[in-house]
Design a protein around this motif. Structure first.
Motif, mmCIF file in Angstrom:
data_model
loop_
_atom_site.group_PDB
_atom_site.id
_atom_site.type_symbol
_atom_site.label_atom_id
_atom_site.label_comp_id
_atom_site.label_asym_id
_atom_site.label_seq_id
_atom_site.Cartn_x
_atom_site.Cartn_y
_atom_site.Cartn_z
ATOM 1 N N ARG A 1 28.867 2.466 21.469
ATOM 2 C CA ARG A 1 28.105 2.545 22.713
ATOM 3 C C ARG A 1 27.613 1.162 23.088
ATOM 4 N NH1 ARG A 1 22.540 2.304 22.125
ATOM 5 N NH2 ARG A 1 21.697 2.778 20.071
ATOM 6 N N PRO A 2 27.548 0.880 24.393
ATOM 7 C CA PRO A 2 26.947 -0.371 24.848
ATOM 8 C C PRO A 2 25.473 -0.412 24.448
ATOM 9 C CG PRO A 2 28.219 0.651 26.602
ATOM 10 C CD PRO A 2 28.110 1.660 25.504
ATOM 11 N N ASN B 1 28.528 10.584 28.947
ATOM 12 C CA ASN B 1 27.363 9.863 29.455
ATOM 13 C C ASN B 1 26.093 10.343 28.761
ATOM 14 O OD1 ASN B 1 26.604 12.292 30.708
ATOM 15 N ND2 ASN B 1 27.316 11.656 32.731
ATOM 16 N N ILE C 1 24.738 0.873 31.868
ATOM 17 C CA ILE C 1 25.686 0.165 32.720
ATOM 18 C C ILE C 1 24.961 -0.401 33.940
ATOM 19 C CG2 ILE C 1 27.786 0.392 34.098
ATOM 20 C CD1 ILE C 1 28.104 0.689 31.027
ATOM 21 N N CYS D 1 33.655 0.414 28.065
ATOM 22 C CA CYS D 1 32.450 0.828 27.347
ATOM 23 C C CYS D 1 32.708 1.019 25.858
ATOM 24 C CB CYS D 1 31.900 2.118 27.938
ATOM 25 S SG CYS D 1 31.535 2.008 29.710
ATOM 26 N N VAL E 1 27.301 -4.666 22.503
ATOM 27 C CA VAL E 1 27.348 -3.278 22.048
ATOM 28 C C VAL E 1 26.671 -3.179 20.689
ATOM 29 C CG1 VAL E 1 29.541 -2.858 23.244
ATOM 30 C CG2 VAL E 1 29.562 -3.514 20.837
ATOM 31 N N TRP F 1 24.527 5.576 30.514
ATOM 32 C CA TRP F 1 24.619 5.045 29.154
ATOM 33 C C TRP F 1 25.762 5.786 28.483
ATOM 34 C CZ3 TRP F 1 19.394 3.360 26.766
ATOM 35 C CH2 TRP F 1 19.623 2.391 25.784
ATOM 36 N N ILE F 2 26.872 5.093 28.291
ATOM 37 C CA ILE F 2 28.102 5.717 27.827
ATOM 38 C C ILE F 2 28.220 5.601 26.305
ATOM 39 C CG2 ILE F 2 30.611 5.767 28.091
ATOM 40 C CD1 ILE F 2 28.974 6.371 30.658
ATOM 41 N N HIS F 3 28.668 6.675 25.680
ATOM 42 C CA HIS F 3 29.010 6.587 24.266
ATOM 43 C C HIS F 3 30.373 7.219 24.040
ATOM 44 C CE1 HIS F 3 27.091 10.588 24.430
ATOM 45 N NE2 HIS F 3 27.835 10.902 23.385
ATOM 46 N N LEU G 1 32.677 -5.010 27.654
ATOM 47 C CA LEU G 1 31.287 -5.241 27.263
ATOM 48 C C LEU G 1 31.149 -5.671 25.819
ATOM 49 C CD1 LEU G 1 29.612 -2.216 29.107
ATOM 50 C CD2 LEU G 1 29.981 -4.551 29.933
ATOM 51 N N ASP H 1 28.160 -5.166 35.769
ATOM 52 C CA ASP H 1 29.210 -4.811 34.815
ATOM 53 C C ASP H 1 30.403 -4.219 35.558
ATOM 54 O OD1 ASP H 1 27.570 -5.526 32.633
ATOM 55 O OD2 ASP H 1 26.688 -3.516 32.558
ATOM 56 N N TYR I 1 34.762 10.027 25.798
ATOM 57 C CA TYR I 1 33.694 9.293 26.476
ATOM 58 C C TYR I 1 32.701 10.265 27.124
ATOM 59 C CZ TYR I 1 36.840 5.290 25.988
ATOM 60 O OH TYR I 1 37.667 4.305 25.486
#
Length: 388
Positions: free
Chosen positions: A23-24, A141, A28, A71, A242, A109-111, A235, A32, A139
């Motif tokens: 994850r970042p 959110n 985001i 991401c 990250v 917020w992506i993981h 990223l 970006d 992926y």
């Protein structure tokens, strides 16, 4: 003569077992998204022009569908590179994508949850015995919405065998005259104009016919500078961009010698980040330094497989417009983009269908080639379009 053995005996114990997620470090940001669109040479105003995006169906700036891979902390290849293969290196072999509807916006917020899938060993002209390994990236959110699945294929091979085979030739960049560059810019703008002409309008399924061709998209000539721009748009390639993996050991995967650097090491990153930056040191530097490209069997600097996948998704998304969406794409990469070359994308509509839920979509046959006609990638994709 090199002993042509590729030992994949360690891989079985990893299949189907989740690895460390990615994850970042931050949500985001609009910049970006803009940086990504610029790096992928994708001038769709939905992704960088607030004024245009605010008037769209989304009412705000939105990330391209291709942005999901930005991401991740390894171009999507992490679950496709598990288990030790001694004396090995890795390049990208393809990506299959499924998209489920949710889009990525600034503030998300992506993981990424990652699971190794399978592998097979085949004989190739490029590297002799070669392992084609696949892994899934899922992926989500911050709300748990499932955005996309990426099934990435890595090609793991022994660099010494590839150097010995010498299958890839052409160590010098082609030269382009000023008039040729002017012509290329005009060809590029034709695709851009097709997006401008559609604007916020709808490309109706009813008006698309089997046999229709999509506008040709041209990008390039590629260069060390353009590949570097791509690298910095992911990223994870920004210092502390990250949350770093704690289970990544490049040497333990089988990378050796100058390609077994401490890329992405979370401890060293805080002490001396340049030593963990794949642009300079470690297995990724073959892209940007011709010396190290030749070390792994490539003739000169070459592009990133994940970027190639993004070019495909962007090309199809740009044609679909803001009311359409790529549902699925299965791409095989046959050869990278090299410095000095251009990339030419074409596609043809080969089918029209309506799924069991009543959603209309078209299937397209895609091809990517360079200026010499060498095929770089092929893909089949399904694109949902609005119906009258």
């Amino acid at each position: 003569m090199t002993d042509k053995i590729l030992d994949c005996s360690d891989l079985d114990r990893h299949m189907g077992k989740a690895i460390c997620p990615s994850r970042p470090r931050d949500p985001i940001a609009k910049m970006d998204i803009r940086r990504w669109a610029q790096a992928m040479r994708y001038p769709n105003r939905l992704h960088y022009d607030d004024g245009f995006a605010n008037e769209s169906r989304f009412g705000r700036l939105i990330a391209p569908q291709s942005f999901a891979v930005a991401c991740d902390d390894g171009h999507g290849a992490a679950p496709a590179c598990v288990g030790k293969i001694p004396e090995s290196h890795l390049i990208f072999g393809g990506d299959e994508w499924w998209f489920y509807g949710p889009r990525i916006y600034d503030g998300d917020w992506i993981h990424d949850e990652r699971v190794p899938f399978d592998y097979v060993v085949k004989e190739t002209k490029f590297g002799g015995p070669t392992c084609f390994q696949r892994g899934d990236n899922n992926y989500y959110n911050q709300n748990g919405d499932f955005i996309a699945k990426q099934r990435s294929t890595s090609i793991r091979y022994r660099a010494d065998i590839a150097r010995e085979a010498g299958a890839l030739t052409g160590t010098e960049d082609p030269e382009w005259t000023e008039s040729q560059i002017v012509e290329l810019e005009a060809r590029k703008f034709e695709y851009i104009k097709s997006m401008h002409e559609l604007g916020h309008g709808k490309r109706y399924w009813d008006n698309v016919n089997i046999g229709d061709t999509l506008p040709t998209r041209v990008i390039g000539p590629h260069s060390i500078a353009s590949f570097t721009t791509e690298w910095r748009a992911y990223l994870f390639n920004i210092w502390c961009g990250v949350v770093r993996r704690t289970d990544l050991d490049i040497e333990a995967l089988g990378f050796t010698g100058p390609m077994a650097g401490k890329e992405q090491d979370p401890v060293l990153e805080l002490e001396n980040p340049e030593l963990t930056d794949g642009a300079y040191i470690g297995p990724s530097r073959g892209h940007l330094f011709p010396q190290w490209a030749r070390y792994i069997g490539m003739p000169r600097g070459y592009g990133y497989g994940a970027s190639m996948g993004a070019w495909i998704l962007d090309y199809l998304s740009g044609w679909a417009g803001e009311w359409g969406m790529v549902l699925h794409s299965n791409a095989a990469y046959r050869g990278p983009a090299f410095t000095g070359d251009i990339t030419i994308m074409t596609a043809t509509v080969i089918d029209k269908k309506i799924d069991e839920k009543g959603n209309p979509f078209v299937q397209v046959d895609f091809k990517m080639s360079n200026q010499l006609g060498a095929v770089m990638a092929t893909a089949k994709a399904e694109i949902q379009l609005p119906k009258r």
